[in-house]
Write a protein that holds these residues in place. Structure first.
Motif, PDB file in Angstrom:
ATOM      1  N   GLY A 235       0.813  -1.217   0.000  1.00 27.14           N
ATOM      2  CA  GLY A 235       0.000   0.000   0.000  1.00 27.14           C
ATOM      3  C   GLY A 235       0.842   1.260   0.000  1.00 27.14           C
ATOM      4  N   MET A 236       1.886   1.281   0.830  1.00 24.89           N
ATOM      5  CA  MET A 236       2.753   2.460   0.867  1.00 24.89           C
ATOM      6  C   MET A 236       3.490   2.648  -0.447  1.00 24.89           C
ATOM      7  N   ALA A 237       4.026   1.556  -1.002  1.00 27.26           N
ATOM      8  CA  ALA A 237       4.761   1.654  -2.270  1.00 27.26           C
ATOM      9  C   ALA A 237       3.848   2.133  -3.393  1.00 27.26           C
ATOM     10  N   THR A 238       2.630   1.621  -3.431  1.00 34.30           N
ATOM     11  CA  THR A 238       1.684   2.045  -4.473  1.00 34.30           C
ATOM     12  C   THR A 238       1.321   3.509  -4.311  1.00 34.30           C
ATOM     13  N   ALA A 239       1.077   3.940  -3.069  1.00 37.94           N
ATOM     14  CA  ALA A 239       0.730   5.344  -2.835  1.00 37.94           C
ATOM     15  C   ALA A 239       1.869   6.266  -3.251  1.00 37.94           C
ATOM     16  N   ILE A 240       3.102   5.899  -2.916  1.00 35.48           N
ATOM     17  CA  ILE A 240       4.254   6.735  -3.284  1.00 35.48           C
ATOM     18  C   ILE A 240       4.413   6.796  -4.796  1.00 35.48           C
ATOM     19  N   TYR A 241       4.275   5.666  -5.467  1.00 41.31           N
ATOM     20  CA  TYR A 241       4.446   5.670  -6.929  1.00 41.31           C
ATOM     21  C   TYR A 241       3.363   6.502  -7.611  1.00 41.31           C
ATOM     22  N   ILE A 306      -5.266   4.848  -0.378  1.00 41.79           N
ATOM     23  CA  ILE A 306      -5.947   6.145  -0.360  1.00 41.79           C
ATOM     24  C   ILE A 306      -5.445   7.002   0.800  1.00 41.79           C
ATOM     25  N   ALA A 307      -5.294   6.399   1.980  1.00 42.31           N
ATOM     26  CA  ALA A 307      -4.786   7.144   3.130  1.00 42.31           C
ATOM     27  C   ALA A 307      -3.346   7.590   2.899  1.00 42.31           C
ATOM     28  N   GLY A 308      -2.536   6.723   2.268  1.00 47.41           N
ATOM     29  CA  GLY A 308      -1.150   7.088   1.984  1.00 47.41           C
ATOM     30  C   GLY A 308      -1.050   8.248   1.003  1.00 47.41           C
ATOM     31  N   ARG A 309      -1.867   8.233  -0.024  1.00 42.77           N
ATOM     32  CA  ARG A 309      -1.846   9.336  -0.986  1.00 42.77           C
ATOM     33  C   ARG A 309      -2.299  10.644  -0.330  1.00 42.77           C
ATOM     34  N   PRO A 340       9.238  10.820   5.085  1.00 45.05           N
ATOM     35  CA  PRO A 340       9.281  10.887   6.556  1.00 45.05           C
ATOM     36  C   PRO A 340       8.186  11.773   7.139  1.00 45.05           C
ATOM     37  N   LEU A 341       7.835  12.847   6.431  1.00 45.49           N
ATOM     38  CA  LEU A 341       6.788  13.734   6.928  1.00 45.49           C
ATOM     39  C   LEU A 341       5.395  13.135   6.754  1.00 45.49           C
ATOM     40  N   MET A 346       0.223   8.057   7.030  1.00 48.05           N
ATOM     41  CA  MET A 346       0.144   6.734   6.410  1.00 48.05           C
ATOM     42  C   MET A 346      -0.040   5.637   7.465  1.00 48.05           C
ATOM     43  N   MET A 347       0.643   5.754   8.592  1.00 47.57           N
ATOM     44  CA  MET A 347       0.487   4.770   9.646  1.00 47.57           C
ATOM     45  C   MET A 347      -0.912   4.839  10.263  1.00 47.57           C
ATOM     46  N   THR A 348      -1.445   6.054  10.362  1.00 48.33           N
ATOM     47  CA  THR A 348      -2.812   6.194  10.860  1.00 48.33           C
ATOM     48  C   THR A 348      -3.795   5.465   9.960  1.00 48.33           C
TER      49      THR A 348
END
Length: 435
Positions: A235-241, A306-309, A340-341, A346-348
């Protein structure tokens, strides 16, 4: 002078109309506020009624009634040949010893049917408890010991005051003789209440007094480990990309639309997917934490993306521009400054997604986690169940003792959900930066 009077009269009329309009708008605002307060109060009332019902039915499940018996460990019944061995101790008839103790308390009970009713006070686990006591200390053989053993759920409910003794005898599970015997035991101080350790340390059982949530808790933990291990990095990798590197074209727009649609897909659809693909096609063991975790990971993945984006979008563009101005590459800008910011947000989102997965039951029912599981799962391939499904199974059981255990399991599940959501709120407030 006449024109001034007309003008004066017109301005007063205008002020009067304005004041009338203000009064109407203020009244409408007050009504809207009253409607809002009434709606919130009504919602809180329903919530209080719901929680009061759950707590009122479930708090007694944390207490288990025990019967204190003076058991004579007759050597002739435990080790007939006089030799102490593991085989002899395991084969002994401990139920006969317990029944003998009850008969000594009520010597007037001689009828076979009445004896059966008297012996029905004891849980089937009472003999096992006595066996463990003797196996732990064989030197007790030949002595008279005092031991507390669990009772049947009907006796437990009677001691807790949940049996209507004024009802007709055919409308209750305890007959008049049994109630008299129980009153006698209660007056003698032999019926006592203690903390129900079995509820937190054992798996499921057909007998309410032996049923526990530990197997479901372990199964839920194993499922969440798989879910977190798969959905969080993906999820994090997809949001970042998608947010930082993907070109803006029709393909990425299509991917974004599908991700948003997947977040709204009913959870039962993911259960059908797991049944058709992972179990029938790939042959993953049915009702295992592995297949359950994979299914819940697919369900949770859109929420985390969605939360990561959203977390990445909340980072001001000035952070990126400053990094680029200092000569950082796109990769360095994202992973050294932006990511980092965005981690707290994203963790939430990830924790909220995990709490949603913890409370799901529909997709897990489709992959067989509704099976009756007694043993505690030891790895990711053992048959297991989860806490919401355990609640579903107990709610469908006809025994009255499962009603309080269902409510108690709901209380435990809500406690986990509150803890996870509270952790998400803490992380957001502790590490989130406001720009």
């Amino acid at each position: 002078m006449g024109e001034d009077a007309v003008v004066e009269s017109g301005s007063e009329r205008t002020r009067r109309l304005v004041h009338q309009g203000l009064a109407g708008r203020r009244a409408a605002e007050l009504r809207f506020r009253a409607y809002g307060v009434a709606s919130i109060s009504l919602g809180m009332l329903f919530l209080v009624i719901l929680f009061s019902s759950i707590v009122g039915n479930g708090y007694t499940a944390f207490i288990q009634t025990e019967l204190r018996l003076d058991v004579a460990l007759d050597e002739s019944l435990i080790i007939p040949d006089g030799k102490v061995s593991a085989e002899a101790l395991a084969a002994a008839d401990y139920s006969a010893l317990l029944k003998q103790s009850l008969t000594e308390l009520f010597p007037e009970v001689t009828d076979r049917q009445e004896k059966r009713s008297l012996y029905g006070f004891l849980s089937t686990s009472a003999a096992h408890l006595l066996q463990e006591t003797v196996e732990h200390d064989p030197s007790l053989i030949g002595q008279r010991i005092s031991i507390k053993v669990p009772v049947k759920d009907d006796v437990d409910l009677f001691f807790k005051g949940r049996v209507d003794t004024t009802a007709a005898e055919e409308d209750r599970k305890l007959n008049d003789n049994q109630i008299v015997w129980l009153d006698t035991l209660k007056k003698d101080g032999r019926l006592t209440a203690g903390f129900n350790r079995t509820f937190f340390s054992s798996g499921d059982s057909r007998e309410p007094e032996q049923a526990g949530i530990w197997g479901a808790v372990v199964g839920s933990a194993l499922v969440l480990v798989i879910t977190l291990a798969l959905s969080l990095p993906l999820g994090m990798a997809t949001a970042i990309y998608l947010e930082e590197f993907a070109p803006k074209n029709r393909w990425t727009d299509l991917i974004e639309v599908n991700i948003n649609n997947l977040a709204a897909v009913p959870s039962i659809v993911f259960g059908l997917l797991g049944l058709a693909v992972f179990i029938n096609f790939f042959g993953v063991p049915r009702s295992s934490p592995l297949v359950g975790g994979v299914v819940l990971a697919l369900m949770t993945l859109p929420v985390i993306i969605i939360a990561g984006r959203s977390a990445l979008q909340s980072v001001p563009p000035s952070i990126r521009e400053a990094a680029w101005g200092m000569g950082a590459s796109g990769l360095q800008t994202v992973f050294h400054h932006v990511f980092p910011l965005a981690i707290p947000g994203m963790m939430t989102g990830a924790i909220i997604g995990m709490s949603r997965a913890l409370g799901e039951s529909a997709p897990l029912l489709m992959i067989g986690m509704v099976a009756f599981i007694v043993d505690i799962p030891k790895d990711f391939l053992d048959p297991s169940t989860v806490l919401p499904v355990q609640i579903y199974l107990w709610a469908d059981s006809p025994e009255r003792g499962f009603v309080e255990r269902t409510s108690a399991a709901i209380m435990v599940l809500l406690a986990f959900l509150v803890l996870m959501n509270g952790t998400a709120v803490y992380l957001r407030r502790r590490f989130e930066r406001r720009w």
